[in-house]
Design a protein around this motif. Structure first.
Motif, PDB file in Angstrom:
ATOM      1  N   LEU B 196       0.869  -1.173   0.000  1.00 53.87           N
ATOM      2  CA  LEU B 196       0.000   0.000   0.000  1.00 53.87           C
ATOM      3  C   LEU B 196       0.904   1.221   0.000  1.00 53.87           C
ATOM      4  O   LEU B 196       1.924   1.235   0.674  1.00 53.87           O
ATOM      5  N   GLU B 197       0.528   2.216  -0.805  1.00 58.69           N
ATOM      6  CA  GLU B 197       1.257   3.484  -0.729  1.00 58.69           C
ATOM      7  C   GLU B 197       0.275   4.594  -0.405  1.00 58.69           C
ATOM      8  O   GLU B 197      -0.822   4.655  -0.963  1.00 58.69           O
ATOM      9  N   LEU B 198       0.671   5.465   0.520  1.00 62.48           N
ATOM     10  CA  LEU B 198      -0.179   6.566   0.932  1.00 62.48           C
ATOM     11  C   LEU B 198       0.342   7.880   0.381  1.00 62.48           C
ATOM     12  O   LEU B 198       1.545   8.042   0.165  1.00 62.48           O
ATOM     13  N   GLY B 199      -0.561   8.802   0.195  1.00 61.59           N
ATOM     14  CA  GLY B 199      -0.153  10.140  -0.219  1.00 61.59           C
ATOM     15  C   GLY B 199      -1.346  11.063  -0.231  1.00 61.59           C
ATOM     16  O   GLY B 199      -2.488  10.627  -0.037  1.00 61.59           O
ATOM     17  N   GLY B 200      -1.071  12.353  -0.463  1.00 63.00           N
ATOM     18  CA  GLY B 200      -2.148  13.321  -0.635  1.00 63.00           C
ATOM     19  C   GLY B 200      -2.832  13.085  -1.974  1.00 63.00           C
ATOM     20  O   GLY B 200      -2.310  12.367  -2.835  1.00 63.00           O
ATOM     21  N   THR B 201      -3.996  13.682  -2.145  1.00 67.06           N
ATOM     22  CA  THR B 201      -4.710  13.514  -3.416  1.00 67.06           C
ATOM     23  C   THR B 201      -3.864  14.011  -4.582  1.00 67.06           C
ATOM     24  O   THR B 201      -3.973  13.491  -5.694  1.00 67.06           O
ATOM     25  N   ASP B 202      -2.984  14.990  -4.331  1.00 63.96           N
ATOM     26  CA  ASP B 202      -2.142  15.522  -5.410  1.00 63.96           C
ATOM     27  C   ASP B 202      -1.073  14.524  -5.852  1.00 63.96           C
ATOM     28  O   ASP B 202      -0.393  14.745  -6.845  1.00 63.96           O
ATOM     29  N   GLN B 203      -0.917  13.430  -5.112  1.00 64.97           N
ATOM     30  CA  GLN B 203       0.082  12.415  -5.447  1.00 64.97           C
ATOM     31  C   GLN B 203      -0.513  11.229  -6.202  1.00 64.97           C
ATOM     32  O   GLN B 203       0.201  10.274  -6.535  1.00 64.97           O
ATOM     33  N   LYS B 204      -1.826  11.279  -6.471  1.00 63.69           N
ATOM     34  CA  LYS B 204      -2.497  10.092  -7.017  1.00 63.69           C
ATOM     35  C   LYS B 204      -1.789   9.530  -8.261  1.00 63.69           C
ATOM     36  O   LYS B 204      -1.553   8.329  -8.352  1.00 63.69           O
ATOM     37  N   PHE B 205      -1.444  10.409  -9.208  1.00 66.29           N
ATOM     38  CA  PHE B 205      -0.812   9.929 -10.448  1.00 66.29           C
ATOM     39  C   PHE B 205       0.460   9.146 -10.136  1.00 66.29           C
ATOM     40  O   PHE B 205       0.661   8.037 -10.623  1.00 66.29           O
ATOM     41  N   ASN B 206       1.324   9.747  -9.311  1.00 62.99           N
ATOM     42  CA  ASN B 206       2.603   9.094  -9.024  1.00 62.99           C
ATOM     43  C   ASN B 206       2.407   7.755  -8.302  1.00 62.99           C
ATOM     44  O   ASN B 206       3.139   6.804  -8.544  1.00 62.99           O
ATOM     45  N   LEU B 207       1.421   7.708  -7.420  1.00 69.39           N
ATOM     46  CA  LEU B 207       1.173   6.458  -6.699  1.00 69.39           C
ATOM     47  C   LEU B 207       0.714   5.361  -7.668  1.00 69.39           C
ATOM     48  O   LEU B 207       1.089   4.197  -7.543  1.00 69.39           O
ATOM     49  N   LEU B 208      -0.079   5.770  -8.660  1.00 65.28           N
ATOM     50  CA  LEU B 208      -0.564   4.795  -9.643  1.00 65.28           C
ATOM     51  C   LEU B 208       0.577   4.269 -10.522  1.00 65.28           C
ATOM     52  O   LEU B 208       0.553   3.116 -10.945  1.00 65.28           O
ATOM     53  N   VAL B 209       1.592   5.113 -10.778  1.00 65.42           N
ATOM     54  CA  VAL B 209       2.744   4.642 -11.551  1.00 65.42           C
ATOM     55  C   VAL B 209       3.391   3.447 -10.828  1.00 65.42           C
ATOM     56  O   VAL B 209       3.791   2.471 -11.461  1.00 65.42           O
ATOM     57  N   GLY B 210       3.452   3.532  -9.497  1.00 67.59           N
ATOM     58  CA  GLY B 210       3.995   2.421  -8.722  1.00 67.59           C
ATOM     59  C   GLY B 210       3.228   1.130  -8.978  1.00 67.59           C
ATOM     60  O   GLY B 210       3.806   0.060  -9.177  1.00 67.59           O
ATOM     61  N   ARG B 211       1.893   1.227  -8.993  1.00 64.64           N
ATOM     62  CA  ARG B 211       1.058   0.055  -9.313  1.00 64.64           C
ATOM     63  C   ARG B 211       1.416  -0.536 -10.670  1.00 64.64           C
ATOM     64  O   ARG B 211       1.590  -1.740 -10.819  1.00 64.64           O
ATOM     65  N   GLU B 212       1.528   0.347 -11.675  1.00 62.51           N
ATOM     66  CA  GLU B 212       1.805  -0.109 -13.044  1.00 62.51           C
ATOM     67  C   GLU B 212       3.169  -0.786 -13.125  1.00 62.51           C
ATOM     68  O   GLU B 212       3.330  -1.817 -13.770  1.00 62.51           O
ATOM     69  N   LEU B 213       4.156  -0.160 -12.487  1.00 64.45           N
ATOM     70  CA  LEU B 213       5.513  -0.703 -12.603  1.00 64.45           C
ATOM     71  C   LEU B 213       5.622  -2.044 -11.891  1.00 64.45           C
ATOM     72  O   LEU B 213       6.283  -2.953 -12.376  1.00 64.45           O
ATOM     73  N   GLN B 214       4.956  -2.172 -10.731  1.00 60.52           N
ATOM     74  CA  GLN B 214       4.993  -3.475 -10.060  1.00 60.52           C
ATOM     75  C   GLN B 214       4.448  -4.553 -10.984  1.00 60.52           C
ATOM     76  O   GLN B 214       4.978  -5.663 -11.061  1.00 60.52           O
ATOM     77  N   LYS B 215       3.374  -4.235 -11.707  1.00 56.27           N
ATOM     78  CA  LYS B 215       2.819  -5.195 -12.663  1.00 56.27           C
ATOM     79  C   LYS B 215       3.845  -5.525 -13.751  1.00 56.27           C
ATOM     80  O   LYS B 215       4.075  -6.691 -14.083  1.00 56.27           O
ATOM     81  N   GLU B 216       4.487  -4.476 -14.295  1.00 54.33           N
ATOM     82  CA  GLU B 216       5.522  -4.672 -15.314  1.00 54.33           C
ATOM     83  C   GLU B 216       6.638  -5.586 -14.809  1.00 54.33           C
ATOM     84  O   GLU B 216       7.221  -6.338 -15.572  1.00 54.33           O
ATOM     85  N   TYR B 217       6.961  -5.465 -13.507  1.00 54.07           N
ATOM     86  CA  TYR B 217       8.039  -6.262 -12.943  1.00 54.07           C
ATOM     87  C   TYR B 217       7.533  -7.588 -12.355  1.00 54.07           C
ATOM     88  O   TYR B 217       8.234  -8.255 -11.612  1.00 54.07           O
TER      89      TYR B 217
END
Lengths: 408, 408
Positions: B196-217
């Motif tokens: 799980l990654e937490l952040g402010g609403t302004d971080q949503k895009f960056n947090l989603l990149v983490g999801r995508e990259l984990q899938k890629e890896y």
């Protein structure tokens, strides 16, 4: 440089004319003239960069357009840096979308570079050629250096590259790493302190990145010289192995001769400008001879002789000519036919003649059949409605033009 | 996970409710419920990532919204990974455009991280907190690894980030390296195997990149939990040091008390949800009490007491309350006034009261003046047209509300 321009000598003017011959663009001509003048007064050769992607080592005449220009600049005393892009080619296409770009091993890169270099030296002067591998400085960048390099250029400017613009607009994916490759190519110019970078017109954007990055790194900017892409033997598309309209520089003398004799009289002048080492004055003289009644065929023979001499020998050129003439005299099918592939089986004979480059137009094809000058596998063709199934055929038009045509 | 979903126990339902309290989005709730269920059955804590940019180490209550959520998840048995982004902060802004981001030395990063960590531990449970620095794996990537990482994401998807879209459209430069930063943040999640990654609403895009990259890896994807940005004491803008509407967690108990008592009754409920550790049932009880006649002031006092107890002590909270009450009784100007800055000198008194948060509306400000309840530096104000020049004033509204207001 405008504040302290060196006046140009006659030699510099001549060198500039040689550099510009046949080129598409020289950016910036005034700056390049100054570089030439400085080199002349200091005796310091200019550093001329040619980047090579060592994935496809087989050279055809299209590649030699740039190599010829390099050779002309070497003959003026300058140094060519043959830059082998081993850094990116050992990475391949990490997105996996382009299966034609598997990562190469360092050994494969070295082998390919050697093959390319051996071929290129049929044109270049080895004593004025440096060979460098860009992994030397690209690996040293590290992840921090890569970020710093990427900070030197904006997304908007990168998007101006024609293929990026088109792909972005058509929603064809561009991977982020594709933005890093032009930057690495530009960084090569920084590391090499290049004075001039050469490339095909399709490389203009990447060559300009080198200029920009040198400025960012506080260097004098390289000039860039783009050469047009050579049209293939079909007279239509750029020369390319995949189009089957190419002449490889390791092909036999007979094959080269046959293919060069098959090009149109118009295309011949483009080949003279980009492939011949005859001076522009000599070429103008040849045009004049034709106007005065010389058969264009003889001028084409002279071009074929020059090119075969370069890649084989004067003797091989003479033998190829004799072989070619014997065929005319005896009406024999030559041993070493140009091979051409066309699509669309079953394919009408008229369309086939045109697509195989054996006729310039439908009316020429029709006329040749009407005159009884077209044979397929030795049989004279009278039916203009004939359609050929998939297969390979020896097609002859008149006495001189032969090809082995594969219909797909 | 849909093929083999574990049924959810009551404990998992409760944990899920705690995680979701006050959050803006939980993506994907169903997957997170499964992670919680698996953690419960295996006893393996979830790995919860919080990225920290160690450039600005001073924490205010706005930052504690996310920290509080972390603490709640720690209390459920999970592990918090406090990720210090030293790799990028030691690079700074290499484009040089953002002068507020000079590169930090590794020592400055360590000092800032320590300052931040010491403050954060007023909220977090140290026994369930891991601290990591991302230079550990980012430096190891090297230039090749950086290219491979960049190949995992497309330009088009990167452009979807709200600020990139806007800047591209408005021709505000985006440097290419800015596309690499979200990828590095995502790569941190890969390296940490975050659940799980937490952040402010302004971080949503960056947090989603983490999801995508984990899938890629080839990893199980992290879930992401975004928390709303806390509104500042002015009731309008997000809490921010630069807006002067913040409450620092190292401020004195009296200053905290004064600022918290100055917030509106409406904003108080948002603070209860995001800052208090009272259960949602308890908070509903407080609302009920007010409906039954309790003075909202008393409920606000309870909030101030809870927060001051967290960052100072129960004793300090009691003293701050006594001090506050003494001021009410004796009509004294308190020693420790909240300091507020407003722009637009010369500034009309009505607008000043509103902008300084001393009145909720123009009509309330007008009413306060009409009732003789407004004083500036001790002088009762009767002229509603009064304009204050640039300077600092003690402004009082009624018996209870004081502020030191600087007009710029």
């Amino acid at each position: 440089m405008s504040s302290s321009e060196t006046p140009l000598t006659a030699e510099v003017h001549t060198a500039l004319e040689i550099a510009k011959r046949g080129c598409d663009e020289l950016i910036v001509e005034r700056d390049f003239a100054q570089k030439l003048a400085r080199s002349q007064s200091t005796g310091q050769p200019l550093r001329i960069k040619l980047g090579l992607d060592p994935t496809a080592p087989d050279i055809h005449l299209g590649h030699t357009v740039v190599l010829n220009k390099m050779r002309q600049l070497q003959d003026l005393g300058h140094t060519v840096i043959f830059l082998i892009g081993d850094f990116t080619s050992t990475i391949g296409d990490p997105s996996g979308r382009n299966s034609t770009r598997p990562p190469l091993t360092p050994e494969q890169v070295k082998d390919n570079a050697k093959t390319y270099y051996d071929q290129a030296h049929l044109v270049l002067d080895p004593s004025r050629t440096e060979v460098r591998y860009n992994s030397e400085w690209c690996d040293q960048l590290g992840s921090r250096g890569m970020i710093q390099l990427a900070s030197r250029y904006t997304v908007a400017r990168m998007m101006e590259r024609d293929d990026f613009t088109k792909r972005f607009q058509s929603h064809t994916p561009i991977s982020v790493h594709e933005f890093l490759y032009p930057l690495l190519q530009g960084y090569d110019s920084v590391q090499l302190k290049a004075d001039l970078e050469l490339g095909g017109t399709d490389q203009k954007f990447n060559l300009l990145v080198g200029r920009e990055l040198q400025k960012e790194y506080g260097q004098e900017q390289q000039c860039i010289l783009t050469m047009p892409l050579l049209v293939g033997t079909d007279g239509v598309e750029k020369m390319s192995k995949s189009k089957g309209n190419y002449i490889g520089i390791t092909e036999s003398a007979n094959s080269m001769f046959g293919k060069l004799m098959s090009i149109s009289d118009t295309l011949m002048w483009s080949y003279y400008e980009l492939l011949s080492f005859k001076s522009l004055d000599e070429i103008a003289g040849l045009r004049q001879q034709i106007e005065n009644g010389t058969n264009p065929r003889d001028v084409k023979v002279a071009l074929a002789q020059e090119i075969i001499t370069r890649f084989h020998s004067a003797q091989a050129a003479d033998e190829a000519l004799r072989d070619f003439e014997a065929r005319f005299r005896h009406g024999e099918i030559p041993q070493d036919l140009p091979e051409i592939s066309v699509n669309g089986a079953p394919l009408g004979i008229v369309k086939l003649l045109r697509e195989a480059g054996l006729a310039q137009s439908n009316s020429e094809a029709n006329r040749s059949i009407d005159q009884g000058g077209v044979r397929v596998d030795g049989t004279r063709i009278e039916d203009k409605g004939l359609a050929l199934e998939a297969g390979t055929y020896v097609v002859q038009v008149g006495k001189r033009r032969f090809a082995k045509v594969t219909v797909n």
